[in-house]
Design a protein around this motif. Structure first.
Motif, mmCIF file in Angstrom:
data_model
loop_
_atom_site.group_PDB
_atom_site.id
_atom_site.type_symbol
_atom_site.label_atom_id
_atom_site.label_comp_id
_atom_site.label_asym_id
_atom_site.label_seq_id
_atom_site.Cartn_x
_atom_site.Cartn_y
_atom_site.Cartn_z
ATOM 1 N N LEU B 33 0.953 -1.169 -0.003
ATOM 2 C CA LEU B 33 -0.376 0.080 0.084
ATOM 3 C C LEU B 33 1.381 1.013 -0.412
ATOM 4 O O LEU B 33 2.187 1.165 0.429
ATOM 5 N N TYR B 34 0.385 2.506 -0.800
ATOM 6 C CA TYR B 34 1.358 3.823 -0.755
ATOM 7 C C TYR B 34 0.289 5.274 -0.599
ATOM 8 O O TYR B 34 -0.875 4.904 -1.218
ATOM 9 N N TRP B 35 0.820 5.896 -0.188
ATOM 10 C CA TRP B 35 -0.159 7.000 -0.068
ATOM 11 C C TRP B 35 1.562 8.393 -1.141
ATOM 12 O O TRP B 35 2.675 8.042 -0.776
ATOM 13 N N TYR B 36 0.590 8.853 -1.899
ATOM 14 C CA TYR B 36 1.373 9.912 -2.724
ATOM 15 C C TYR B 36 0.608 11.463 -2.108
ATOM 16 O O TYR B 36 -0.512 11.145 -2.567
ATOM 17 N N ARG B 37 1.586 11.906 -2.913
ATOM 18 C CA ARG B 37 1.013 13.570 -2.592
ATOM 19 C C ARG B 37 1.496 14.411 -3.679
ATOM 20 O O ARG B 37 2.675 13.952 -4.398
ATOM 21 N N GLN B 38 0.975 15.124 -4.166
ATOM 22 C CA GLN B 38 0.660 16.256 -5.398
ATOM 23 C C GLN B 38 -0.081 17.006 -5.578
ATOM 24 O O GLN B 38 -0.592 17.323 -5.040
ATOM 25 N N ALA B 39 1.824 17.939 -5.633
ATOM 26 C CA ALA B 39 1.128 19.344 -5.334
ATOM 27 C C ALA B 39 0.767 20.254 -6.861
ATOM 28 O O ALA B 39 1.062 19.363 -7.481
ATOM 29 N N ALA B 40 -0.002 20.872 -6.990
ATOM 30 C CA ALA B 40 -0.870 20.827 -8.192
ATOM 31 C C ALA B 40 0.170 21.509 -8.754
ATOM 32 O O ALA B 40 1.619 22.243 -9.111
ATOM 33 N N GLY B 41 0.099 21.105 -10.045
ATOM 34 C CA GLY B 41 1.070 20.570 -11.424
ATOM 35 C C GLY B 41 2.118 20.192 -11.452
ATOM 36 O O GLY B 41 3.058 20.371 -12.146
ATOM 37 N N ARG B 42 2.350 19.483 -9.899
ATOM 38 C CA ARG B 42 3.477 18.992 -10.533
ATOM 39 C C ARG B 42 3.092 17.134 -10.551
ATOM 40 O O ARG B 42 2.179 16.541 -9.885
ATOM 41 N N GLY B 43 4.584 16.431 -9.763
ATOM 42 C CA GLY B 43 4.598 15.329 -9.798
ATOM 43 C C GLY B 43 4.699 15.189 -8.624
ATOM 44 O O GLY B 43 3.576 15.299 -7.944
ATOM 45 N N LEU B 44 3.801 13.405 -8.461
ATOM 46 C CA LEU B 44 3.734 12.456 -7.298
ATOM 47 C C LEU B 44 4.684 12.276 -6.243
ATOM 48 O O LEU B 44 6.152 12.352 -7.121
ATOM 49 N N GLN B 45 4.573 12.637 -5.197
ATOM 50 C CA GLN B 45 5.686 12.603 -4.081
ATOM 51 C C GLN B 45 5.044 11.061 -3.202
ATOM 52 O O GLN B 45 4.106 11.718 -2.936
ATOM 53 N N LEU B 46 6.337 10.509 -3.380
ATOM 54 C CA LEU B 46 6.110 9.092 -2.732
ATOM 55 C C LEU B 46 6.427 9.403 -0.925
ATOM 56 O O LEU B 46 6.873 10.050 -0.637
ATOM 57 N N LEU B 47 4.886 9.508 0.317
ATOM 58 C CA LEU B 47 5.232 9.805 1.220
ATOM 59 C C LEU B 47 4.943 7.954 2.151
ATOM 60 O O LEU B 47 6.162 8.849 2.891
ATOM 61 N N PHE B 48 4.337 7.575 2.040
ATOM 62 C CA PHE B 48 4.112 6.270 2.586
ATOM 63 C C PHE B 48 4.470 4.922 2.064
ATOM 64 O O PHE B 48 3.766 5.139 0.858
ATOM 65 N N TYR B 49 4.958 4.226 2.623
ATOM 66 C CA TYR B 49 4.156 2.470 2.093
ATOM 67 C C TYR B 49 4.596 1.404 3.324
ATOM 68 O O TYR B 49 5.027 1.258 4.176
#
Lengths: 110, 115
Positions: B33-49
């Motif tokens: 399982l994964y959580w990603y965050r994406q700021a407006a107009g940006r790529g995906l940042q992996l937060l946790f897995y």
């Protein structure tokens, strides 16, 4: 962790034209995948190519992989307005850390 | 067939308030399982897995935390939100093995605005 970098960052084409975007990576991989993200939505898996494959087709999509150059390209033929989205590559090498690049933002103008 | 549910879809929270985003997967067992965050107009940042119940790996030190209380449940939390926590949060899962073992399946995302 593995991470591919997409190029160009943005691409604008007319409907009916072909769109090509590239992905470069730095270490050995087992496979490479392409994903599409429509604005404000989750990513959707498009196609996976294994490291022993050089080319793969799926509908209007053609993916190539050159492991000697550590690069892949995604070609979308006869583009449609509905193809407007961001496209990401994901490299797989057995790691749990799955990181994406910044993506290529494709705009298809009707 | 496998499905992933993520909620809430949208939320507006004041600075300093807590956060809880929940994600559940159906139709599979022992997923990564994964959580990603994406700021407006940006790529995906992996937060946790997470590769198993109670096991969490953090990629980015910050005021967010994650928990996996059940095999197919993944929760993203914060005790006190910051303005910089605003963004689009995506939960994702994958299974291991097989030809498509690396394929990741994403939820529809949660839009968080911290005001």
């Amino acid at each position: 962790s593995q991470q591919g970098e997409e190029d160009p960052q943005a691409l604008s084409i007319q409907e009916g034209e072909n769109a090509t975007m590239n992905c470069s990576y730095k270490t050995s991989i087992n496979n490479l995948q392409w994903y599409r993200q429509n604005s404000g939505r989750g990513l959707v898996h498009l196609i996976l190519i294994r490291s022993n494959e050089r080319e793969k087709h799926s509908g209007r999509l053609r993916v190539t992989l050159d492991t000697s150059k550590k690069s892949s390209s995604l070609l979308i033929t006869a583009s449609r307005a509905a193809d407007t989205a961001s496209y990401f590559c994901l490299t797989g090498a057995g790691s749990y850390q799955l990181t994406f690049g910044k993506g290529t933002k494709l705009s298809v103008i009707p | 067939s496998q499905t992933i549910h993520q909620w809430p879809a949208t939320l507006v929270q004041p600075v300093g308030s807590p956060l809880s985003l929940e994600c559940t997967v159906e139709g599979t067992s022992n997923p990564n399982l994964y959580w990603y965050r994406q700021a407006a107009g940006r790529g995906l940042q992996l937060l946790f897995y997470s590769v198993g119940i109670g096991q969490i790996s953090s990629e980015v030190p910050q005021n967010l935390s994650a928990s996996r209380p059940q095999d197919r449940q993944f929760i993203l939390s914060s005790k006190k939100l910051l303005l910089s926590d605003s963004g689009f949060y995506l939960c994702a899962w994958r299974t291991i093995g097989g030809y498509s073992g690396n394929t990741i399946y994403f939820g529809e995302g949660s839009w968080l605005t911290v005001v």
